[in-house]
Design a protein around this motif. Structure first.
Motif, mmCIF file in Angstrom:
data_model
loop_
_atom_site.group_PDB
_atom_site.id
_atom_site.type_symbol
_atom_site.label_atom_id
_atom_site.label_comp_id
_atom_site.label_asym_id
_atom_site.label_seq_id
_atom_site.Cartn_x
_atom_site.Cartn_y
_atom_site.Cartn_z
ATOM 1 N N ALA A 39 -20.578 22.694 26.414
ATOM 2 C CA ALA A 39 -19.665 21.903 27.238
ATOM 3 C C ALA A 39 -19.336 22.640 28.534
ATOM 4 O O ALA A 39 -19.588 23.839 28.668
ATOM 5 N N ASP A 40 -18.758 21.904 29.445
ATOM 6 C CA ASP A 40 -18.386 22.450 30.755
ATOM 7 C C ASP A 40 -16.929 22.915 30.727
ATOM 8 O O ASP A 40 -16.051 22.276 31.308
ATOM 9 N N LEU A 41 -16.681 24.019 30.033
ATOM 10 C CA LEU A 41 -15.333 24.581 29.996
ATOM 11 C C LEU A 41 -15.002 25.192 31.345
ATOM 12 O O LEU A 41 -15.876 25.774 32.004
ATOM 13 N N PRO A 42 -13.760 25.080 31.779
ATOM 14 C CA PRO A 42 -13.399 25.643 33.081
ATOM 15 C C PRO A 42 -13.455 27.162 33.087
ATOM 16 O O PRO A 42 -13.259 27.803 32.045
ATOM 17 N N GLU A 43 -13.702 27.710 34.260
ATOM 18 C CA GLU A 43 -13.660 29.162 34.419
ATOM 19 C C GLU A 43 -12.246 29.621 34.090
ATOM 20 O O GLU A 43 -11.272 29.015 34.528
ATOM 21 N N GLY A 44 -12.137 30.654 33.295
ATOM 22 C CA GLY A 44 -10.832 31.134 32.870
ATOM 23 C C GLY A 44 -10.534 30.797 31.418
ATOM 24 O O GLY A 44 -9.554 31.263 30.863
ATOM 25 N N VAL A 45 -11.396 29.976 30.802
ATOM 26 C CA VAL A 45 -11.257 29.664 29.378
ATOM 27 C C VAL A 45 -12.399 30.355 28.648
ATOM 28 O O VAL A 45 -13.568 30.115 28.931
ATOM 29 N N THR A 46 -12.044 31.221 27.709
ATOM 30 C CA THR A 46 -13.030 31.947 26.917
ATOM 31 C C THR A 46 -13.098 31.325 25.532
ATOM 32 O O THR A 46 -12.082 31.221 24.846
ATOM 33 N N LEU A 47 -14.297 30.921 25.140
ATOM 34 C CA LEU A 47 -14.535 30.326 23.834
ATOM 35 C C LEU A 47 -14.816 31.430 22.825
ATOM 36 O O LEU A 47 -15.641 32.307 23.073
ATOM 37 N N ARG A 48 -14.122 31.389 21.683
ATOM 38 C CA ARG A 48 -14.325 32.383 20.637
ATOM 39 C C ARG A 48 -14.428 31.701 19.284
ATOM 40 O O ARG A 48 -13.638 30.822 18.965
ATOM 41 N N ALA A 49 -15.400 32.152 18.494
ATOM 42 C CA ALA A 49 -15.534 31.687 17.116
ATOM 43 C C ALA A 49 -14.657 32.571 16.238
ATOM 44 O O ALA A 49 -14.642 33.788 16.406
ATOM 45 N N VAL A 50 -13.909 31.949 15.329
ATOM 46 C CA VAL A 50 -13.090 32.698 14.378
ATOM 47 C C VAL A 50 -13.319 32.122 12.988
ATOM 48 O O VAL A 50 -13.714 30.968 12.842
ATOM 49 N N GLU A 51 -13.092 32.945 11.993
ATOM 50 C CA GLU A 51 -13.230 32.481 10.612
ATOM 51 C C GLU A 51 -11.876 32.092 10.059
ATOM 52 O O GLU A 51 -10.919 32.853 10.166
ATOM 53 N N CYS A 52 -11.792 30.946 9.519
ATOM 54 C CA CYS A 52 -10.670 30.377 8.775
ATOM 55 C C CYS A 52 -9.314 30.505 9.457
ATOM 56 O O CYS A 52 -8.723 31.580 9.509
ATOM 57 N N LEU A 53 -8.848 29.380 9.950
ATOM 58 C CA LEU A 53 -7.497 29.285 10.491
ATOM 59 C C LEU A 53 -6.510 28.785 9.425
ATOM 60 O O LEU A 53 -5.373 28.456 9.736
ATOM 61 N N SER A 54 -6.971 28.713 8.177
ATOM 62 C CA SER A 54 -6.134 28.287 7.047
ATOM 63 C C SER A 54 -5.503 26.917 7.273
ATOM 64 O O SER A 54 -4.342 26.696 6.936
#
Length: 124
Positions: A39-54
């Motif tokens: 996707a075209d996320l704006p500059e300044g937004v960092t995408l991070r994968a995380v495991e389980c947000l419960s």
């Protein structure tokens, strides 16, 4: 124009969205993360994968957070097919806000109806 603080978009990659998933198949949360990578996320937004947000019983979940002066939000019931543009729109508005509090009517409709939690800034 004031420079905005960086924002993190966390995506729960272990989410199954209540569906049976074969061990070697990508989970819906992983598919959502992959869709957001494209996707075209704006500059300044960092995408991070995380495991389980419960938040397993509430579909795929994401978090928007940014620095000690911003509110943090957890959104749920998201889909890699239907909500990528919604997430990009919400992340863009969150990034543009000083404190993370986007006016309720300006938030994407899905965000208004599917906010699991809002967490005050560290300095609050």
């Amino acid at each position: 124009m004031t420079e905005t603080a960086p924002v993190e978009l966390l995506v729960c990659t272990t989410c199954r969205r209540g569906l049976p998933v074969e061990d070697d198949a990508d989970r819906p949360g992983t598919l959502l993360h992959k869709a957001l990578e494209q996707a075209d996320l704006p500059e300044g937004v960092t995408l991070r994968a995380v495991e389980c947000l419960s938040n397993c019983d509430q579909g795929c979940s994401i978090v928007l957070r940014g620095g000690p002066e911003r509110w943090t939000f957890v959104y749920e019931n998201l889909s890699e097919v239907d909500h990528v543009d919604v997430i990009v729109d919400g992340a863009t508005k969150y990034l543009a806000s000083e404190d993370g509090l986007v006016k309720w009517r300006e938030r994407p409709e899905h965000f208004r109806k599917n906010c699991a939690s809002r967490i005050p800034p560290i300095g609050a």
